[in-house]
Motif scaffolding. Sequence first.
Motif, mmCIF file in Angstrom:
data_model
loop_
_atom_site.group_PDB
_atom_site.id
_atom_site.type_symbol
_atom_site.label_atom_id
_atom_site.label_comp_id
_atom_site.label_asym_id
_atom_site.label_seq_id
_atom_site.Cartn_x
_atom_site.Cartn_y
_atom_site.Cartn_z
ATOM 1 N N ARG A 155 -0.581 -39.442 -24.677
ATOM 2 C CA ARG A 155 -0.900 -38.062 -24.322
ATOM 3 C C ARG A 155 0.115 -37.178 -25.027
ATOM 4 O O ARG A 155 1.305 -37.218 -24.723
ATOM 5 C CB ARG A 155 -0.835 -37.889 -22.818
ATOM 6 C CG ARG A 155 -1.262 -36.535 -22.365
ATOM 7 C CD ARG A 155 -1.347 -36.442 -20.867
ATOM 8 N NE ARG A 155 -1.690 -35.079 -20.516
ATOM 9 C CZ ARG A 155 -2.029 -34.703 -19.305
ATOM 10 N NH1 ARG A 155 -2.087 -35.595 -18.340
ATOM 11 N NH2 ARG A 155 -2.321 -33.441 -19.065
ATOM 12 N N SER A 164 -8.065 -44.931 -17.402
ATOM 13 C CA SER A 164 -7.934 -43.620 -16.767
ATOM 14 C C SER A 164 -8.357 -42.513 -17.724
ATOM 15 O O SER A 164 -8.916 -41.503 -17.306
ATOM 16 C CB SER A 164 -6.504 -43.391 -16.274
ATOM 17 O OG SER A 164 -5.612 -43.366 -17.353
ATOM 18 N N LEU A 165 -8.101 -42.699 -19.012
ATOM 19 C CA LEU A 165 -8.554 -41.721 -19.995
ATOM 20 C C LEU A 165 -10.076 -41.637 -20.000
ATOM 21 O O LEU A 165 -10.650 -40.552 -19.992
ATOM 22 C CB LEU A 165 -8.032 -42.084 -21.386
ATOM 23 C CG LEU A 165 -8.446 -41.152 -22.517
ATOM 24 C CD1 LEU A 165 -7.779 -39.795 -22.344
ATOM 25 C CD2 LEU A 165 -8.076 -41.751 -23.851
ATOM 26 N N ILE A 197 -0.867 -43.226 -21.725
ATOM 27 C CA ILE A 197 -1.863 -43.137 -20.665
ATOM 28 C C ILE A 197 -2.799 -44.333 -20.812
ATOM 29 O O ILE A 197 -3.069 -44.781 -21.919
ATOM 30 C CB ILE A 197 -2.636 -41.797 -20.739
ATOM 31 C CG1 ILE A 197 -3.575 -41.643 -19.554
ATOM 32 C CG2 ILE A 197 -3.365 -41.650 -22.031
ATOM 33 C CD1 ILE A 197 -4.178 -40.265 -19.433
#
Length: 113
Positions: free
Chosen positions: A94, A105-106, A101
């Motif tokens: 990020r 989750s991205l 990250i």
Amino acid sequence: MAWLFVIACFLPPTIALYLGQHPWFSLIIMAAPLFALASVFGLMSEVWDISPTFVARREARYQNRHARDAYTIPVQFETVKALLPGLSRLRVIRTDLNQEIGAWSLKMIHSRT
């Protein structure tokens, strides 16, 4: 990954006929490890983003090209060597916070689609 499944489907029946008196046994002996290898590579790719190095590099270039349109936060993709030789892991940074990250989750939280 698809090529491993294709090879596992067509190579053993082709070669098994020439291996001796028990072609079905030879077929199972040859096909099982190929399917297991394809399954392990598929699992590594989906869960940990581990793939052959040339695939990971191309994926990073593609993702970097389209990251601004695909995600709500600024990110950069890079490749990191995995434990096994010839394999690399796709890492997501990020850029506004300069921290790593997770790919899941991205995809789940910051995806525009």
